[in-house]
Design an enzyme around this catalytic site. Structure first.
Site, mmCIF file in Angstrom:
data_model
loop_
_atom_site.group_PDB
_atom_site.id
_atom_site.type_symbol
_atom_site.label_atom_id
_atom_site.label_comp_id
_atom_site.label_asym_id
_atom_site.label_seq_id
_atom_site.Cartn_x
_atom_site.Cartn_y
_atom_site.Cartn_z
ATOM 1 N N LYS A 191 0.684 -1.240 0.073
ATOM 2 C CA LYS A 191 0.006 -0.221 0.082
ATOM 3 C C LYS A 191 1.007 1.186 -0.074
ATOM 4 O O LYS A 191 1.654 1.365 0.934
ATOM 5 C CB LYS A 191 -0.965 -0.165 1.244
ATOM 6 C CG LYS A 191 -1.680 1.235 1.270
ATOM 7 C CD LYS A 191 -2.817 1.114 2.395
ATOM 8 C CE LYS A 191 -3.659 2.389 2.808
ATOM 9 N NZ LYS A 191 -4.533 2.418 3.743
ATOM 10 N N LYS A 244 -2.447 -1.921 -3.423
ATOM 11 C CA LYS A 244 -3.097 -0.767 -3.929
ATOM 12 C C LYS A 244 -1.984 0.690 -3.973
ATOM 13 O O LYS A 244 -1.270 0.552 -3.136
ATOM 14 C CB LYS A 244 -4.216 -0.320 -2.976
ATOM 15 C CG LYS A 244 -3.953 0.078 -1.620
ATOM 16 C CD LYS A 244 -4.835 0.212 -0.633
ATOM 17 C CE LYS A 244 -5.370 1.631 -0.561
ATOM 18 N NZ LYS A 244 -6.328 1.957 0.834
HETATM 19 C C1 PBG Z 1 -7.526 3.551 5.729
HETATM 20 C C2 PBG Z 1 -7.785 3.269 4.056
HETATM 21 C C3 PBG Z 1 -7.634 4.235 3.286
HETATM 22 C C4 PBG Z 1 -7.895 3.566 2.304
HETATM 23 C C5 PBG Z 1 -8.368 2.079 2.551
HETATM 24 N N1 PBG Z 1 -8.298 2.103 3.814
HETATM 25 C C6 PBG Z 1 -7.179 5.597 3.173
HETATM 26 C C7 PBG Z 1 -5.596 6.031 3.721
HETATM 27 O O1 PBG Z 1 -4.995 5.076 3.951
HETATM 28 O O2 PBG Z 1 -5.348 7.263 3.531
HETATM 29 C C8 PBG Z 1 -7.921 4.175 0.759
HETATM 30 C C9 PBG Z 1 -9.120 3.770 -0.006
HETATM 31 C C10 PBG Z 1 -9.766 4.604 -1.156
HETATM 32 O O3 PBG Z 1 -8.936 5.483 -1.475
HETATM 33 O O4 PBG Z 1 -10.497 4.280 -1.958
HETATM 34 N N2 PBG Z 1 -6.359 3.359 6.124
HETATM 35 ZN ZN ZN Z 2 -5.724 4.183 8.188
#
Ligand code: PBG
Ligand code: ZN
Length: 322
Positions: A191, A244
């Site tokens: 991520k 992702k």
């Molecule tokens: C929370 C989380 C996020 C996303 C999924 N879980 C946001 C982040 O890490 O700031 C992103 C999902 C998306 O942008 O659709 N940690």
């Molecule tokens: Zn988070």
């Protein structure tokens, strides 16, 4: 002469030699559940995606069922946020209550709980903050508690998205200890710290109040490092890996598909959704063509499942093709 065009001559022949197909069963639909009553509110940067309170969720659950979608990923947005995100691990918190409700309406729906603190903390970080730093090990305990409360509420899987080191083993241990030995962990493994999460943070009211997420989310310059994070999560006992954002990490996805034998999930994130919706609304792109092309690219690169805000539309388009 080599004539590739022989196999492109008609839709029938093209369909026969097609290597990649999208099925409704590949799709996971994300949902935002807010605390409160009688709320159905469109998220302005994500047209077509809504905040629902639990008492208004059923109409969306009907659409999901009619579309044939079998899995959802849940995010909770509490009324009360504090320093240590206590609502995240409240047994009667918004997500835990939503899980109970969903499983009572449709027990066959695969309910996946996103596990993180950022929607629940007043500072918006995914972990505890001490002296301006996001502290790892103390956070693990809270994530583990959150996962156990979600499993207890009936979640079929938990998906830790916090990017703390050691999160998968901490959660695995806690789940096992609480008796949830068969609850799979779908770990956000690769991520990146990405600008593509912007609309999500509007939706979840979870933008960090200071600094950014670069000390825990990965640096998007590093594809080889992503493979190490993936290996860590495998070693810690993850059952499924999430990668992702989707469009910018197709290389990592492909590598994971070639070099692991794990089930792979790609997250087609909020910013990717917003870009397509904005262009389509302006008539600059054909939404269906673009979305299906993106979905196909994810599967071609090795995804077995796709988390996407387009899921309801994709399901309809697949049905219409038949
Ligand atoms: C929370 C989380 C996020 C996303 C999924 N879980 C946001 C982040 O890490 O700031 C992103 C999902 C998306 O942008 O659709 N940690
Ligand atoms: Zn988070």
């Amino acid at each position: 002469m080599i004539r590739r065009r022989r196999l492109r001559a008609s839709e029938g022949i093209r369909a026969l030699v097609r290597e990649t197909n999208i099925q409704v069963s590949d799709l996971i639909y994300p949902m935002f559940i807010v605390e409160g009553e009688n709320i159905k509110e469109e998220i302005s940067s994500m047209p077509g995606i809504y905040h629902y309170s639990i008492d208004r969720m059923d109409e969306e659950l009907d659409r999901i069922r009619e579309a044939g979608i079998r899995a959802v990923l849940l995010f909770g947005i509490p009324k009360h946020k504090d320093e240590c995100g206590s609502e995240a691990y409240n047994e009667h918190g918004v997500v835990q209550s939503a899980i109970r409700h969903m499983k009572s309406v449709n027990k066959d729906l695969v309910v996946i709980a996103d596990i993180c603190l950022c929607e629940y903390t007043s500072h918006g970080h995914c972990g505890l903050v001490k002296d301006g730093e996001i502290i790892n090990d103390e956070t693990l305990e809270l994530l583990a508690k959150t996962a156990v409360t979600c499993a207890k509420a009936g979640a079929d899987m938990v998906a830790p998205s916090d990017m703390m080191d050691g999160h998968v083993s901490a959660i695995r241990e806690a789940l096992d200890e609480a008796g949830y030995i068969n609850t799979p962990i779908m770990a956000y493994s690769a991520k990146m710290a990405s600008g593509y999460y912007g609309p999500f943070r509007d939706a979840a009211h979870s933008a960090p109040g200071f600094g950014d997420r670069k000390t825990y989310q990965m640096d998007f310059h590093n594809g080889r490092e992503a493979m190490r994070d993936i290996q860590d999560d495998i070693d810690e006992g993850a059952d499924i890996l999430i990668i992702k954002p989707a469009l910018t990490l197709l290389d990592v996805l492909k590598n994971a598909s070639l070099h692991t034998n794990m089930p792979l999930c790609v997250y087609n994130v909020s910013g990717e959704y917003a870009m397509v919706k904005a262009a389509a609304a302006n008539g600059w792109l054909d939404e269906k063509r673009i979305v299906m092309e993106n979905m196909t690219a994810f599967k071609r690169a090795g995804a077995h499942m796709i988390i996407t805000y387009h899921a309801l539309d994709v399901a309809r388009w697949i049905r219409e093709e038949r």
